[in-house]
Design a protein around this motif. Structure first.
Motif, PDB file in Angstrom:
ATOM      1  N   PRO A 105       0.847  -8.412   9.503  1.00 50.85           N
ATOM      2  CA  PRO A 105       0.631  -7.098   9.093  1.00 50.85           C
ATOM      3  C   PRO A 105      -0.375  -6.579   9.985  1.00 50.85           C
ATOM      4  O   PRO A 105      -0.329  -5.188  10.146  1.00 50.85           O
ATOM      5  CB  PRO A 105      -0.161  -7.418   7.582  1.00 50.85           C
ATOM      6  N   THR A 106      -1.305  -7.247  10.683  1.00 45.36           N
ATOM      7  CA  THR A 106      -1.990  -6.382  12.058  1.00 45.36           C
ATOM      8  C   THR A 106      -1.144  -5.763  12.907  1.00 45.36           C
ATOM      9  O   THR A 106      -1.332  -4.724  13.271  1.00 45.36           O
ATOM     10  CB  THR A 106      -2.924  -7.673  12.550  1.00 45.36           C
ATOM     11  N   LEU A 107       0.000  -6.775  13.428  1.00 39.65           N
ATOM     12  CA  LEU A 107       0.890  -6.044  14.465  1.00 39.65           C
ATOM     13  C   LEU A 107       1.672  -4.988  13.652  1.00 39.65           C
ATOM     14  O   LEU A 107       2.079  -3.918  14.376  1.00 39.65           O
ATOM     15  CB  LEU A 107       1.718  -7.236  14.838  1.00 39.65           C
ATOM     16  N   VAL A 108       2.075  -5.368  12.594  1.00 39.55           N
ATOM     17  CA  VAL A 108       3.191  -4.092  11.790  1.00 39.55           C
ATOM     18  C   VAL A 108       2.177  -2.737  11.487  1.00 39.55           C
ATOM     19  O   VAL A 108       2.734  -1.922  11.493  1.00 39.55           O
ATOM     20  CB  VAL A 108       3.417  -4.545  10.365  1.00 39.55           C
ATOM     21  N   GLY A 109       0.886  -2.892  11.567  1.00 39.83           N
ATOM     22  CA  GLY A 109      -0.111  -1.823  11.129  1.00 39.83           C
ATOM     23  C   GLY A 109      -0.512  -1.313  12.402  1.00 39.83           C
ATOM     24  O   GLY A 109      -0.603   0.027  12.813  1.00 39.83           O
ATOM     25  N   VAL A 110      -1.044  -2.228  13.543  1.00 35.74           N
ATOM     26  CA  VAL A 110      -1.562  -1.864  14.924  1.00 35.74           C
ATOM     27  C   VAL A 110      -0.650  -1.090  15.591  1.00 35.74           C
ATOM     28  O   VAL A 110      -0.841  -0.084  16.138  1.00 35.74           O
ATOM     29  CB  VAL A 110      -2.035  -2.851  15.499  1.00 35.74           C
ATOM     30  N   ALA A 156      -1.524   6.808   6.955  1.00 34.67           N
ATOM     31  CA  ALA A 156      -0.430   6.435   7.151  1.00 34.67           C
ATOM     32  C   ALA A 156      -0.182   4.796   7.098  1.00 34.67           C
ATOM     33  O   ALA A 156       0.651   4.226   6.601  1.00 34.67           O
ATOM     34  CB  ALA A 156       0.292   6.723   8.589  1.00 34.67           C
ATOM     35  N   THR A 157      -1.257   4.101   7.395  1.00 35.85           N
ATOM     36  CA  THR A 157      -1.211   2.831   7.587  1.00 35.85           C
ATOM     37  C   THR A 157      -2.213   2.080   6.670  1.00 35.85           C
ATOM     38  O   THR A 157      -2.456   0.880   6.726  1.00 35.85           O
ATOM     39  CB  THR A 157      -1.954   2.534   9.007  1.00 35.85           C
ATOM     40  N   ASN A 158      -3.006   2.712   5.604  1.00 28.59           N
ATOM     41  CA  ASN A 158      -3.933   1.870   4.724  1.00 28.59           C
ATOM     42  C   ASN A 158      -3.240   0.816   4.019  1.00 28.59           C
ATOM     43  O   ASN A 158      -3.669  -0.142   3.850  1.00 28.59           O
ATOM     44  CB  ASN A 158      -4.587   2.959   3.850  1.00 28.59           C
ATOM     45  N   PRO A 159      -2.027   0.981   3.528  1.00 28.94           N
ATOM     46  CA  PRO A 159      -1.227  -0.084   2.661  1.00 28.94           C
ATOM     47  C   PRO A 159      -1.422  -1.398   3.513  1.00 28.94           C
ATOM     48  O   PRO A 159      -1.617  -2.505   3.184  1.00 28.94           O
ATOM     49  CB  PRO A 159       0.110   0.455   2.304  1.00 28.94           C
ATOM     50  N   PHE A 205      -2.665  -0.277  -3.020  1.00 24.05           N
ATOM     51  CA  PHE A 205      -2.542  -0.156  -1.545  1.00 24.05           C
ATOM     52  C   PHE A 205      -3.253   0.578  -0.745  1.00 24.05           C
ATOM     53  O   PHE A 205      -3.127   0.677   0.331  1.00 24.05           O
ATOM     54  CB  PHE A 205      -0.930  -0.051  -1.208  1.00 24.05           C
ATOM     55  N   TYR A 206      -3.844   1.453  -1.610  1.00 19.59           N
ATOM     56  CA  TYR A 206      -4.860   2.558  -0.983  1.00 19.59           C
ATOM     57  C   TYR A 206      -6.174   2.200  -1.323  1.00 19.59           C
ATOM     58  O   TYR A 206      -7.037   3.205  -1.008  1.00 19.59           O
ATOM     59  CB  TYR A 206      -4.168   3.962  -1.384  1.00 19.59           C
ATOM     60  N   LYS A 207      -6.558   1.185  -1.391  1.00 20.54           N
ATOM     61  CA  LYS A 207      -8.027   0.734  -1.724  1.00 20.54           C
ATOM     62  C   LYS A 207      -8.736   0.793  -0.328  1.00 20.54           C
ATOM     63  O   LYS A 207      -8.246   0.678   0.751  1.00 20.54           O
ATOM     64  CB  LYS A 207      -8.068  -0.652  -2.383  1.00 20.54           C
TER      65      LYS A 207
END
Length: 343
Positions: A105-110, A156-159, A205-207
């Protein structure tokens, strides 16, 4: 954006020419930086959380191997020692693979986050300067572009960051021989997404989004400092080799270090807000409530938990990411110049 990049308009009349380069260069830079520094990201997240503190609060006693670990002193050296011990314990108790938990998820987010951030900032500062400051860049232009880029990226990427944080806060010991192996990174991520959706709904997902918006200040400070330092090291541009790369690495790393030291508490608050439910209850419900509760229960110093691991991750991460970003833009400009020079 590199200084020599074109500032002419595209056919749309809005975005600067070659705006896509910021998107691609930012994504590549973010990916490389995240892979290199992933272990420190896991350690930092756990040190920021109160779910793991009890497991490492007794450093100074005799360990299971009989070794005596130094007592906590609270100084900078202690934080470095704590980070080393935490890294060792994760690798020993959960396997070295655990140091890369949440990397998927880090790569998916980064990758999209870096792409969005550099795209929004690199093009945004040109748009703002051209339309509101007679084509001239200054500190206010940089600050405004950085703030806009930070808000867009965070929303855009918080989730993705919620899923990553939850994965990193999961603790599993080494599997015994013949036992089931841990789920793959993709499988673990999908399972975590389903769990969050089932237990907390879409809002889960938006915490931490409020803390992310607070963290926009870090991005603005970093970009403004980076632009200043880049100007100071402008004399190294075009010289190539160690001197030019040292200028880029130093500017990016120093800017990130200063910005992180100033704004670090928001990182701890964001991690706490993204923690999973404990006994079916939500402990941290809002930004101010989390701040008050953390200070009341653990003291103000806990707002800097994991700072050393954080700096050990973000400083080299920023150096790698920004250098690759600048390198790709300069390579692209050089390639275009070579093409233009051909008969």
């Amino acid at each position: 954006m590199s200084d020599s990049a074109s500032t002419s308009k595209t056919n749309s009349g809005w975005l600067p020419a070659k705006s896509w380069q910021h998107f691609v260069a930012g994504g590549v830079g973010g990916m490389c930086g995240a892979i290199v520094t992933s272990p420190f990201d896991v350690v930092k997240t756990r040190l920021q959380s109160d779910l793991f503190k009890h497991n490492h609060a007794s450093i100074g006693s005799v360990t299971s191997s009989g070794a005596v670990v130094a007592q906590r002193s609270g100084g900078l050296l202690w934080h470095f020692v704590e980070t080393v011990h935490f890294t060792r314990d994760i690798a020993r108790d959960e396997s070295p693979r655990a140091l890369f938990k949440g990397l998927g998820p880090t790569l998916v987010g980064v990758i999209p986050a870096s792409s969005i951030k550099f795209f929004a900032y690199g093009n945004g500062k040109q748009i703002i300067a051209n339309n509101f400051n007679h084509g001239q860049e200054n500190t206010y232009v940089h600050l405004t572009a950085a703030a806009i880029a930070g808000v867009l990226t965070g929303t855009a990427t918080n989730p993705i960051w919620v899923v990553k944080t939850r994965l990193q806060l999961e603790s599993h010991h080494k599997p015994s021989p013949g036992s089931a192996q841990p789920a793959s990174t993709l499988g673990g991520s999908l399972a975590m997404i389903k769990r969050i959706a089932r237990e907390e709904g879409v809002r889960g997902f938006y915490k931490g989004l409020s803390a992310s918006y607070l963290g926009v200040t870090e991005g603005t400070i970093q970009w403004v400092l980076y632009e200043r330092l880049k100007k100071m090291t402008a004399g190294t541009k075009g010289k190539g080799g160690v001197q030019e790369w040292a200028g880029m690495l130093g500017s990016a790393g120093a800017a990130k270090c200063v910005a992180s030291l100033i704004t670090y508490p928001h990182e701890v608050l964001r991690t706490r807000l993204r923690q999973p439910l404990v006994n079916g209850k939500v402990k941290y419900t809002g930004l101010l409530q989390t701040l008050r509760l953390v200070i009341a229960e653990e003291g103000a110093r806990s707002l800097y938990g994991g700072l050393t691991a954080h700096l050990m991750r973000v400083v080299p991460n920023a150096a790698v990411m920004y250098s690759i970003y600048e390198g790709i833009l300069r390579w692209s400009d050089h390639r275009d110049a070579m093409r233009a020079a051909r008969p």
